[in-house]
Design a protein around this motif. Structure first.
Motif, PDB file in Angstrom:
ATOM      1  N   PRO A  93       0.747  -1.280   0.416  1.00  0.00           N
ATOM      2  CA  PRO A  93      -0.050   0.037   0.092  1.00  0.00           C
ATOM      3  C   PRO A  93       0.642   1.377   0.429  1.00  0.00           C
ATOM      4  N   GLY A  94       1.465   1.353   0.221  1.00  0.00           N
ATOM      5  CA  GLY A  94       3.080   2.112   0.561  1.00  0.00           C
ATOM      6  C   GLY A  94       3.129   2.641  -0.603  1.00  0.00           C
ATOM      7  N   THR A  95       3.768   1.706  -1.369  1.00  0.00           N
ATOM      8  CA  THR A  95       5.339   1.268  -2.511  1.00  0.00           C
ATOM      9  C   THR A  95       4.494   2.856  -3.203  1.00  0.00           C
ATOM     10  N   VAL A  96       5.564   3.344  -3.614  1.00  0.00           N
ATOM     11  CA  VAL A  96       5.677   4.145  -5.000  1.00  0.00           C
ATOM     12  C   VAL A  96       7.029   3.114  -6.226  1.00  0.00           C
ATOM     13  N   VAL A  97       6.572   3.181  -7.416  1.00  0.00           N
ATOM     14  CA  VAL A  97       6.926   2.750  -8.051  1.00  0.00           C
ATOM     15  C   VAL A  97       6.781   3.643  -9.461  1.00  0.00           C
ATOM     16  N   VAL A  98       8.623   3.805  -9.906  1.00  0.00           N
ATOM     17  CA  VAL A  98       9.743   4.614 -10.657  1.00  0.00           C
ATOM     18  C   VAL A  98       9.791   3.612 -11.715  1.00  0.00           C
ATOM     19  N   THR A 105       3.676   2.335 -20.985  1.00  0.00           N
ATOM     20  CA  THR A 105       3.273   3.083 -19.529  1.00  0.00           C
ATOM     21  C   THR A 105       2.921   2.425 -18.457  1.00  0.00           C
ATOM     22  N   LEU A 106       1.918   3.899 -17.752  1.00  0.00           N
ATOM     23  CA  LEU A 106       2.127   3.425 -16.562  1.00  0.00           C
ATOM     24  C   LEU A 106       0.983   2.279 -16.316  1.00  0.00           C
ATOM     25  N   ALA A 107       0.348   2.387 -17.872  1.00  0.00           N
ATOM     26  CA  ALA A 107      -0.833   1.623 -17.886  1.00  0.00           C
ATOM     27  C   ALA A 107      -0.428   0.108 -18.227  1.00  0.00           C
ATOM     28  N   THR A 108       0.775  -0.515 -18.697  1.00  0.00           N
ATOM     29  CA  THR A 108       1.946  -1.429 -18.830  1.00  0.00           C
ATOM     30  C   THR A 108       1.616  -2.035 -16.938  1.00  0.00           C
ATOM     31  N   LEU A 109       2.317  -0.955 -16.809  1.00  0.00           N
ATOM     32  CA  LEU A 109       2.826  -1.147 -15.293  1.00  0.00           C
ATOM     33  C   LEU A 109       1.901  -1.611 -14.674  1.00  0.00           C
ATOM     34  N   VAL A 119       5.238   6.806 -10.593  1.00  0.00           N
ATOM     35  CA  VAL A 119       5.864   7.546 -11.376  1.00  0.00           C
ATOM     36  C   VAL A 119       6.560   7.302 -12.515  1.00  0.00           C
ATOM     37  N   ARG A 120       6.501   7.952 -14.010  1.00  0.00           N
ATOM     38  CA  ARG A 120       6.890   7.520 -15.258  1.00  0.00           C
ATOM     39  C   ARG A 120       8.144   8.448 -15.714  1.00  0.00           C
ATOM     40  N   ALA A 121       9.116   8.222 -15.869  1.00  0.00           N
ATOM     41  CA  ALA A 121      11.116   9.029 -15.967  1.00  0.00           C
ATOM     42  C   ALA A 121      11.603   9.063 -17.328  1.00  0.00           C
ATOM     43  N   MET A 122      12.222   9.867 -17.855  1.00  0.00           N
ATOM     44  CA  MET A 122      12.564   9.864 -18.943  1.00  0.00           C
ATOM     45  C   MET A 122      14.061  10.190 -18.703  1.00  0.00           C
ATOM     46  N   PHE A 137       7.149  11.745 -14.411  1.00  0.00           N
ATOM     47  CA  PHE A 137       5.007  12.461 -14.193  1.00  0.00           C
ATOM     48  C   PHE A 137       5.058  10.942 -12.819  1.00  0.00           C
ATOM     49  N   ALA A 138       4.281  11.778 -12.600  1.00  0.00           N
ATOM     50  CA  ALA A 138       3.697  10.780 -11.372  1.00  0.00           C
ATOM     51  C   ALA A 138       2.132  10.691 -11.425  1.00  0.00           C
ATOM     52  N   ASN A 139       0.919   9.842 -10.774  1.00  0.00           N
ATOM     53  CA  ASN A 139       0.039   9.607 -11.091  1.00  0.00           C
ATOM     54  C   ASN A 139      -0.515  10.133  -9.774  1.00  0.00           C
ATOM     55  N   ALA A 140      -2.213   9.810  -9.983  1.00  0.00           N
ATOM     56  CA  ALA A 140      -2.869  11.132  -8.592  1.00  0.00           C
ATOM     57  C   ALA A 140      -2.183   9.816  -7.600  1.00  0.00           C
ATOM     58  N   ARG A 141      -1.519   8.781  -7.584  1.00  0.00           N
ATOM     59  CA  ARG A 141      -1.945   8.140  -6.432  1.00  0.00           C
ATOM     60  C   ARG A 141      -0.782   8.740  -5.148  1.00  0.00           C
ATOM     61  N   VAL A 142       0.014   9.094  -6.400  1.00  0.00           N
ATOM     62  CA  VAL A 142       1.749   9.649  -5.705  1.00  0.00           C
ATOM     63  C   VAL A 142       1.352  11.018  -4.426  1.00  0.00           C
ATOM     64  N   THR A 143       1.645  11.146  -3.455  1.00  0.00           N
ATOM     65  CA  THR A 143       1.857  11.627  -2.073  1.00  0.00           C
ATOM     66  C   THR A 143       2.761  12.505  -2.244  1.00  0.00           C
ATOM     67  N   PRO A 144       2.875  13.371  -1.931  1.00  0.00           N
ATOM     68  CA  PRO A 144       3.466  14.587  -1.843  1.00  0.00           C
ATOM     69  C   PRO A 144       5.251  14.002  -1.252  1.00  0.00           C
ATOM     70  N   GLU A 145       5.114  13.236  -0.381  1.00  0.00           N
ATOM     71  CA  GLU A 145       6.477  13.009   0.397  1.00  0.00           C
ATOM     72  C   GLU A 145       7.110  11.789  -1.037  1.00  0.00           C
ATOM     73  N   GLN A 146       5.977  10.958  -1.446  1.00  0.00           N
ATOM     74  CA  GLN A 146       6.437   9.387  -2.199  1.00  0.00           C
ATOM     75  C   GLN A 146       7.209  11.057  -3.709  1.00  0.00           C
ATOM     76  N   LYS A 147       6.710  12.056  -3.881  1.00  0.00           N
ATOM     77  CA  LYS A 147       6.925  12.418  -5.387  1.00  0.00           C
ATOM     78  C   LYS A 147       8.307  13.130  -5.074  1.00  0.00           C
ATOM     79  N   SER A 148       8.503  14.061  -3.576  1.00  0.00           N
ATOM     80  CA  SER A 148       9.677  14.457  -3.190  1.00  0.00           C
ATOM     81  C   SER A 148      10.882  13.002  -2.961  1.00  0.00           C
TER      82      SER A 148
END
Length: 273
Positions: A93-98, A105-109, A119-122, A137-148
């Motif tokens: 539940p607390g994982t962020v995938v990069v 795409t994120l849909a594939t992941l 997060v999809r990064a290039m 790009f971060a999807n809507a499930r990414v929290t501000p803390e995870q993005k940081s």
């Protein structure tokens, strides 16, 4: 060795060129090795030594009983469909995938890993020497803390620019992801033109290479924008002005780059499906 059970702050999947460069950057920047689990069938000898020296853990396959804080995917795009299914057990539940897998795409992941903060990064290849730039790009499930946290991880290889939509990643890919190749080809073209102007081929290449490298470093260090730096080196009626009349003509460099970037963006969209 780093922990291989329970919650692991950072799990890196793939320690090839890009993944290995990111890992080296993280370890050298002070990220505790005990917080990192590397999953790779066979990292390079130098990287394996660094992993051991810094106390990180290394496994050849995803273990049972581990939940990743950050699951960082640095595998080749063509391997994603075979690599991802066993990794689903690492996502909690607390994982962020990069993912830095180009074109996936994120849909594939999500198809393989289920709904998660993603997060999809290039990045681009200069990331391997700490001088890259990354679009993300971060999807809507990414929290501000995870993005940081993700920003800090990506930043070891250079600046990070966040975009507002996943579709923009295709344009990022076309501009900065593929961009180093354009610069390398510019060096080739300049050197060939110098040869045709009467220089020995090896001298022309050395001059072109160092000119582009030096101009890039000046651009990196100067507070001035590119247009200002161009104007600063262009004397009215001089040699640079004569060359720029050709490069900046109606059928010159800008429309050529417009077509090149558009072609790369189109291809990125096709590869992403």
């Amino acid at each position: 060795m780093g922990a291989t059970t329970g919650s692991t702050p950072l799990v890196l999947i793939g320690a090839g060129n890009m993944g290995g460069a990111m890992l080296a950057g993280w370890l050298k920047s002070g990220l505790p090795g005990a917080d990192i689990l590397v999953i790779d069938p066979g990292p390079r000898e130098a990287l394996a030594t660094l992993i051991a020296e810094k106390g990180a853990a290394h496994l050849t396959a995803a273990p049972e009983g581990v939940t990743a804080g950050v699951l960082f995917l640095a595998v080749k795009p063509q391997l994603i469909d075979s690599v991802l299914p066993p990794l689903k057990r690492l996502v909690g539940p607390g994982t962020v995938v990069v993912s830095v897998a180009a074109g996936k795409t994120l849909a594939t992941l999500e198809h393989h890993l289920g709904p998660a903060a993603m997060v999809r990064a290039m990045p681009n290849t200069p990331a391997m020497i700490g001088r890259g730039v990354t679009g993300a790009f971060a999807n809507a499930r990414v929290t501000p803390e995870q993005k940081s946290s993700v920003h800090a991880l990506l930043q070891v290889s250079g600046p990070v620019e966040w975009v507002e939509s996943e579709a923009e990643i295709d344009a990022v890919t076309a501009l900065s992801g593929s961009g180093p190749a354009y610069v390398f080809y510019l060096v080739e073209c300049m050197a060939e033109a110098g040869r045709k102007a009467g220089l020995q081929a090896d001298l022309a290449m050395r001059l072109a290479r160092e000119t582009v490298a030096g101009a890039g470093e000046l651009l990196h260090q100067s507070p001035d924008d590119a247009a200002t730096l161009r104007r600063n080196v262009t004397s009215p009626g001089g040699t640079t002005a004569a060359a720029l009349e050709v490069l900046m003509a109606e059928a010159g460099m800008q429309p050529l780059f417009d077509r090149a970037i558009a072609a790369a963006k189109t291809r990125a969209s096709e590869l992403a499906g």
